[in-house]
Design an enzyme around this catalytic site. Structure first.
Site, short mmCIF file in Angstrom:
data_model
loop_
_atom_site.label_atom_id
_atom_site.label_comp_id
_atom_site.label_asym_id
_atom_site.label_seq_id
_atom_site.Cartn_x
_atom_site.Cartn_y
_atom_site.Cartn_z
N TYR A 142 -16.76 -68.49 -60.95
CA TYR A 142 -16.51 -68.89 -62.33
C TYR A 142 -17.83 -68.81 -63.09
O TYR A 142 -18.86 -69.27 -62.60
CB TYR A 142 -15.97 -70.33 -62.38
CG TYR A 142 -15.79 -70.87 -63.79
CD1 TYR A 142 -14.79 -70.39 -64.63
CD2 TYR A 142 -16.62 -71.89 -64.27
CE1 TYR A 142 -14.62 -70.89 -65.91
CE2 TYR A 142 -16.46 -72.40 -65.56
CZ TYR A 142 -15.46 -71.89 -66.37
OH TYR A 142 -15.30 -72.40 -67.64
N ASP A 237 -25.86 -66.29 -61.44
CA ASP A 237 -25.38 -67.43 -62.21
C ASP A 237 -25.66 -68.68 -61.37
O ASP A 237 -24.91 -69.02 -60.46
CB ASP A 237 -23.89 -67.28 -62.51
CG ASP A 237 -23.36 -68.47 -63.32
OD1 ASP A 237 -24.15 -69.41 -63.58
OD2 ASP A 237 -22.17 -68.46 -63.67
N LYS A 265 -26.12 -77.44 -66.21
CA LYS A 265 -25.93 -78.63 -65.38
C LYS A 265 -27.23 -79.40 -65.11
O LYS A 265 -27.67 -80.13 -65.99
CB LYS A 265 -25.17 -78.24 -64.11
CG LYS A 265 -23.76 -77.71 -64.50
CD LYS A 265 -22.79 -77.47 -63.39
CE LYS A 265 -21.41 -77.16 -63.96
NZ LYS A 265 -20.86 -75.88 -63.64
C1 PLP Z 1 -20.21 -74.93 -64.72
C2 PLP Z 1 -20.47 -73.48 -64.56
C3 PLP Z 1 -20.50 -72.62 -65.67
C4 PLP Z 1 -20.10 -73.06 -67.06
O1 PLP Z 1 -20.93 -74.04 -67.55
P1 PLP Z 1 -20.40 -74.96 -68.78
O2 PLP Z 1 -21.57 -75.79 -69.11
O3 PLP Z 1 -19.22 -75.70 -68.24
O4 PLP Z 1 -20.02 -74.03 -69.87
C5 PLP Z 1 -20.88 -71.32 -65.48
N1 PLP Z 1 -21.20 -70.87 -64.25
C6 PLP Z 1 -21.17 -71.66 -63.16
C7 PLP Z 1 -21.56 -71.11 -61.84
C8 PLP Z 1 -20.78 -72.98 -63.29
O5 PLP Z 1 -20.72 -73.76 -62.19
#
Ligand code: PLP
Length: 426
Positions: A142, A237, A265
Site C-alpha cells: 500500500y 516506500d 508516520k
Molecule cells: C501509511 C502508509 C502510507 C500512507 O500514509 P498516509 O499518511 O496514511 O497517507 C503510504 N505507504 C506506506 C508504506 C504506508 O504504510
C-alpha cells in the site's frame, strides 16, 4: 450500550461510515470501533475509562509511546510561538538533517503532510526526471490513496493495471503495473518487454500493509539491479518502515540505496508529516529548482517538525533500537510458542519495533496470495477476545503491529496471558 457505541452512532450521521479512514470502522472484524480519549505510554483509554495495551501506535508513529513527556513538551513549546507561518523555519532543516544523518540516500528532501502525499510526489518526480510514464508496484503493498496507486493487476503479468477504487480513471490505472511481491523473475520479464517505458518501481522494502511480509533474499537487490539496468528509479516506500524497523530504515538493514525514499508516520511522532527525497540530481527536478511542481500550505509545520525532532531524539538513544528489537522479537517468539502449544497454526514475523502474525501453516509467508490464504476467521476470533481482554490490535488481519519504547514485560506477559485464553477459543 457503552459510550463508544453511542459516539459511533452519532458519527455515522455525519462522517461516511462514522470514520475518517476506513479501517477504523471495524468492517473487517465485525463489531463497532472503540473510541479512545487518552493515551499514555503503552496504553490507550476508552471513553468508558477502560485501559488497553496498544499495539497500533496510531498505525506506527507512536514509537516512543503515547504522550511521551519530551514530545508533548516540545510541541507545547512550539505552540506557544505560533502554529505556523507559511515561511521557512529553522526546525524544518533540523528535522531534515536528522533524517539524512541516518538515511544518507536522502541527499535532498521535501517535507509534506502525509505518506500519501510523499508517494504521490515521489512518483511525479520519477516521471519528470526520467521522462517516462509507467510505474511498477507490488501486490499487497500500500502506498497511500493517490489515483495512480489505487490500482490492481490486470489478468496477466504484462496486462495493464485496473482501477482498484471507483473514481480512478482507467487511463491513469493503465500506467501502473502490479507484480507479485518477492518475485524478481516477474519483474525481469516485465522489464525485458517494456523496461524503457518504466519511470519507477515503488516497493515497501518490508511489506507492512498485507500484514508483515519480509523480502526474500535477493528480492531487493534484484529490484535495484533491474532498475539500474533500465534507467528506472527505485523508490523505497518507507512510510512505515522508516525509523521503525531500524534507525536507518529497511534500506539500512538490507544495505540497498534506493534512488528515492518516502517517509511518514514516525518522522512526525504523531502529527501529520511525510517526506520524500533521495539522489540530489533527481530531487533537483523539484520546484523551485526544477520543472516538477509540488507545494504545500502546511508543509513543514512547526508543531509537526517539533514533534518529529523530539521523537527522533528519543529513538536515537543508543539502546533504543536494540531494546525495541529484542523485546518485539521475544514477544512474537513467545506468541508463536503459545499458539503451537494450543495447536493453533501461527506464523509470526518481526523486525525492529514492527511485527506481524498470520493464522497459517505456511512459514514464511512471502506473498499476497499466501496472505489471502491465511485463516481470517481465526484472526477475527482472536482479535475480539484480545480486545475484550484489553489488548488493542489492528482491526484487520492485513495490518502490522507496533511495539513502542514504553512497552515492558508487564504488558507483554498480560498480552500473552490474554492470547493464551484467546487461542483456547480457536
Ligand atoms: C501509511 C502508509 C502510507 C500512507 O500514509 P498516509 O499518511 O496514511 O497517507 C503510504 N505507504 C506506506 C508504506 C504506508 O504504510
Amino acid at each position: 450500550m457503552n459510550r463508544s457505541n453511542t459516539l459511533f452512532t452519532e458519527a455515522k450521521e455525519i462522517l461516511p461510515g462514522g470514520v475518517n479512514s476506513p479501517v477504523r470502522a471495524f468492517s473487517r472484524v465485525g463489531g463497532e470501533p472503540v473510541y479512545f480519549n487518552r493515551g499514555k505510554g503503552a496504553y490507550l483509554f476508552d471513553e468508558d475509562g477502560k485501559a488497553y495495551i496498544d499495539y497500533i501506535g496510531s498505525w506506527g508513529p507512536m514509537i516512543a509511546g503515547h504522550a511521551h513527556p519530551k514530545v508533548i513538551s516540545a510541541v507545547q513549546q512550539a505552540a506557544e510561538n505560533g502554529l505556523g507561518f507559511g515561511a521557512p523555519t529553522e526546525i524544518e532543516t533540523t528535522l531534515a538533517k536528522k533524517i539524512r544523518q541516518h538515511m544518507p540516500t536522502m541527499e535532498l528532501m521535501r517535507m509534506v503532510n502525509s505518506g500519501t502525499e510523499a508517494t504521490m510526489s515521489a512518483l511525479r518526480v520519477a516521471r519528470g526526471f526520467t521522462g517516462r510514464d509507467k510505474i511498477v508496484k507490488f501486490e499487497g503493498c500500500y502506498h497511500g490513496h493517490s489515483d495512480g496507486l489505487l490500482v490492481k493487476a490486470g489478468s496477466g503479468a504484462l496486462t495493464l493495471g485496473e482501477p482498484d477504487s471507483a473514481g480512478v480513471p482507467q487511463p491513469i490505472a493503465e500506467q501502473t503495473l502490479t507484480l507479485p511481491f518477492n518475485d524478481v523473475n516477474a519483474l525481469n520479464t516485465l522489464f525485458s518487454h517494456i523496461g524503457e517505458q518504466i519511470a519507477a518501481v515503488i516497493v515497501e522494502p518490508v511489506a507492512g500493509n498485507m500484514g508483515m511480509v519480509l523480502p526474500v533474499p535477493g528480492f531487493l537487490t534484484g529490484l535495484k539491479k533491474i532498475c539500474e539496468d533500465y534507467g528506472a528509479l527505485l523508490i523505497f516506500d518507507e512510510v512505515m518502515t522508516g525509523f521503525r524497523v531500524g534507525l536507518a530504515g529497511a534500506q539500512g538493514l538490507f544495505s540497498i540505496q534506493p534512488d528515492l525514499t518516502t517517509l511518514g508516520k514516525v518522522i512526525g511522532g504523531g502529527l501529520p508529516v511525510g517526506a520524500f527525497g533521495g539522489r540530489r540530481e533527481v530531487m533537483e527536478s523539484v520546484a523551485p529548482l526544477g520543472p516538477v511542481y509540488q507545494a504545500g500550505t502546511l508543509s513543514g509545520n512547526p508543531l509537526a517538525m517539533a514533534s518529529g525532532i523530539a521523537t527522533m531524539s528519543i529513538i536515537e538513544q543508543p539502546d533504543f533500537f536494540p531494546d525495541l528489537e529484542a523485546k518485539t522479537n521475544d514477544f512474537m517468539h513467545r506468541l508463536e510458542v503459545l499458539a503451537s502449544d494450543r495447536g493453533v497454526p501461527l506464523a509470526t514475523t518481526s523486525l525492529g519495533g514492527m511485527f506481524g502474525f498470520f493464522f497459517s501453516n505456511e512459514k514464511p509467508i512471502s506473498n499476497f496470495t499466501q496472505v489471502l490464504n491465511s485463516n481470517t476467521e481465526n484472526f477475527n476470533t482472536f482479535f475480539q477476545h484480545m480486545l475484550a481482554a484489553g489488548v488493542n490490535l489492528a482491526p484487520s488481519p492485513f495490518e502490522s503491529g507496533f511495539v513502542s519504547g514504553a512497552h515492558t514485560e508487564q504488558e507483554f506477559s498480560a498480552t500473552l496471558n490474554a492470547a493464551d485464553a484467546a487461542f483456547k477459543n480457536i
